[in-house]
Design an enzyme around this catalytic site. Structure first.
Site, PDB file in Angstrom:
ATOM      1  N   LYS A 115       0.858  -1.195   0.000  1.00 32.04           N
ATOM      2  CA  LYS A 115       0.000   0.000   0.000  1.00 32.04           C
ATOM      3  C   LYS A 115       0.886   1.233   0.000  1.00 32.04           C
ATOM      4  CE  LYS A 115      -0.118   1.912   3.347  1.00 32.04           C
ATOM      5  NZ  LYS A 115       0.156   2.863   4.465  1.00 32.04           N
ATOM      6  N   PRO A 174       9.366  -5.371   3.538  1.00 34.08           N
ATOM      7  CA  PRO A 174      10.010  -5.075   4.823  1.00 34.08           C
ATOM      8  C   PRO A 174       8.975  -4.863   5.924  1.00 34.08           C
ATOM      9  CG  PRO A 174      10.898  -3.679   3.078  1.00 34.08           C
ATOM     10  CD  PRO A 174       9.700  -4.372   2.511  1.00 34.08           C
ATOM     11  N   ALA A 182       7.357  -3.095   9.267  1.00 32.47           N
ATOM     12  CA  ALA A 182       7.253  -1.745   9.848  1.00 32.47           C
ATOM     13  C   ALA A 182       7.890  -0.712   8.931  1.00 32.47           C
ATOM     14  CB  ALA A 182       7.890  -1.701  11.237  1.00 32.47           C
ATOM     15  N   SER A 183       7.420  -0.682   7.670  1.00 34.38           N
ATOM     16  CA  SER A 183       8.112   0.117   6.662  1.00 34.38           C
ATOM     17  C   SER A 183       7.240   1.163   5.984  1.00 34.38           C
ATOM     18  CB  SER A 183       8.699  -0.813   5.592  1.00 34.38           C
ATOM     19  OG  SER A 183       7.674  -1.567   4.958  1.00 34.38           O
ATOM     20  N   GLY A 184       5.982   1.334   6.412  1.00 36.02           N
ATOM     21  CA  GLY A 184       5.150   2.387   5.853  1.00 36.02           C
ATOM     22  C   GLY A 184       4.417   2.027   4.581  1.00 36.02           C
ATOM     23  N   GLY A 214       2.249  -0.745   4.542  1.00 35.35           N
ATOM     24  CA  GLY A 214       1.091  -1.556   4.917  1.00 35.35           C
ATOM     25  C   GLY A 214       1.303  -3.043   4.860  1.00 35.35           C
ATOM     26  N   GLY A 266       1.906  -5.491   7.108  1.00 33.75           N
ATOM     27  CA  GLY A 266       1.096  -6.273   8.038  1.00 33.75           C
ATOM     28  C   GLY A 266      -0.385  -6.164   7.751  1.00 33.75           C
ATOM     29  N   SER A 267      -0.841  -4.963   7.403  1.00 31.82           N
ATOM     30  CA  SER A 267      -2.254  -4.763   7.084  1.00 31.82           C
ATOM     31  C   SER A 267      -2.631  -5.476   5.792  1.00 31.82           C
ATOM     32  CB  SER A 267      -2.555  -3.270   6.959  1.00 31.82           C
ATOM     33  OG  SER A 267      -2.336  -2.601   8.187  1.00 31.82           O
ATOM     34  N   ALA A 268      -1.748  -5.416   4.796  1.00 30.58           N
ATOM     35  CA  ALA A 268      -2.001  -6.124   3.543  1.00 30.58           C
ATOM     36  C   ALA A 268      -2.038  -7.628   3.772  1.00 30.58           C
ATOM     37  CB  ALA A 268      -0.931  -5.763   2.518  1.00 30.58           C
ATOM     38  N   ASP A 303      -4.986   0.589   8.392  1.00 31.61           N
ATOM     39  CA  ASP A 303      -4.762   0.341   6.968  1.00 31.61           C
ATOM     40  C   ASP A 303      -5.433  -0.934   6.463  1.00 31.61           C
ATOM     41  OD1 ASP A 303      -3.289   2.618   6.386  1.00 31.61           O
ATOM     42  OD2 ASP A 303      -1.367   1.686   6.880  1.00 31.61           O
TER      43      ASP A 303
END
Length: 278
Positions: free
Chosen positions: A9, A89, A91-93, A95, A97-99, A128
């Site tokens: 994302k 990666p 915790a990379s901005g 998304g 984990g959310s994806a 997210d």
């Protein structure tokens, strides 16, 4: 077995416009997806389990609070053998984990033959997750639950994603914000017939989390500069709360050449060219 793709994302813009009494921040963001990501596979099993494989697996140990497992429990109490093939990666901005959670919902809904929840119903998994479950370009507002489709399709374009190998937790970035009542995007978003027109619009907008994230992780500024210096890069910006930055390109050839050049100069970085998905 069922399988779902968890695309990265990308926040082309991210305006922080307020904060609710419960502490959640109000956002106004133009979100697209990149055709690169993780994969979630689901197989029938008596109990619920998760295995993590792939090049980024070492950075994400299996834990009971993993978003994939939490998503599975949200959908129902049945068993399944889940495998997360991790390429993005942590915790990379972008998304990741959310994806992954959204992809788990899709894969398990097919496996268990149950309906998918509405995007707003999965907000408790993370801000997210609704937009990742939507899986297309939208304007995201509220705390992530208000998703408005764009009036016109996005132009075809390419992204180069670059992460300097720095993990940036989201809470400290929000805590370091100078202001939480920044102006939103225009009420009516224009159409963008070309990637160049989209880039010109984006240049008038912001990611309000970029300055505090750079203060916490100066490598982000160097990553953004490396993208901006590439031939054909129309705009470079940080996505989400960092540390991944994106460069926007009109042509696939230029994007792939840029990714190759950055990867050669910074072999420790994670770099990926990807088609922009609207």
């Amino acid at each position: 077995m069922t399988e779902a793709f968890a695309r990265a994302k990308i926040n082309l813009t991210l305006h922080v416009t307020g904060q609710r009494p419960d502490g959640y921040h109000l956002l106004d963001s133009l979100v697209v997806f990149a055709d690169v990501g993780d994969r979630v596979r689901a197989e029938p099993a008596e109990a619920l389990s998760l295995a993590i494989t792939g090049p980024q697996a070492a950075n994400l140990p299996v834990a009971d609070d993993n978003l994939v497992l939490r998503a599975a429990r949200t959908l129902g109490g049945q068993g399944a053998r889940l495998t997360l093939e991790k390429h993005l990666p942590v915790a990379s901005g972008i998304g990741g984990g959310s994806a992954d959670a959204a992809a788990a919902l899709v894969a398990l809904a097919r496996l268990w033959q149950v309906p998918l929840p509405e995007p707003a119903a999965v907000l408790k998994l993370g801000a997210d997750v609704p937009v990742c479950l939507e899986g297309r370009a939208v304007r995201m507002a509220g705390v992530g639950e208000i998703l408005t489709p764009l009036a016109a399709p996005l132009p075809e374009g390419w992204l180069v994603l670059a992460n300097p190998g720095v993990s940036v937790p989201t809470p400290p970035v929000f805590k370091a914000l100078a202001r939480r009542d920044n102006p939103p995007m225009p009420d009516d978003l224009p159409g963008w017939p070309t990637v160049e027109a989209l880039a010109a619009f984006l240049a008038t907008q912001r990611n309000d989390l970029e300055p505090p994230a750079i203060a916490l992780a100066p490598e982000i500024a160097r990553t953004r500069a490396a993208l901006a210096a590439q031939r054909g890069c129309l705009l470079a910006r940080m996505s989400g709360s960092g540390a991944t930055c994106f460069g926007l390109f009109a042509a696939e050839e230029a994007a792939r050449a840029a990714a190759e050049a950055i990867g050669a100069e910074h072999p420790g970085w994670w770099v990926a060219p990807a088609r922009m998905v609207g």
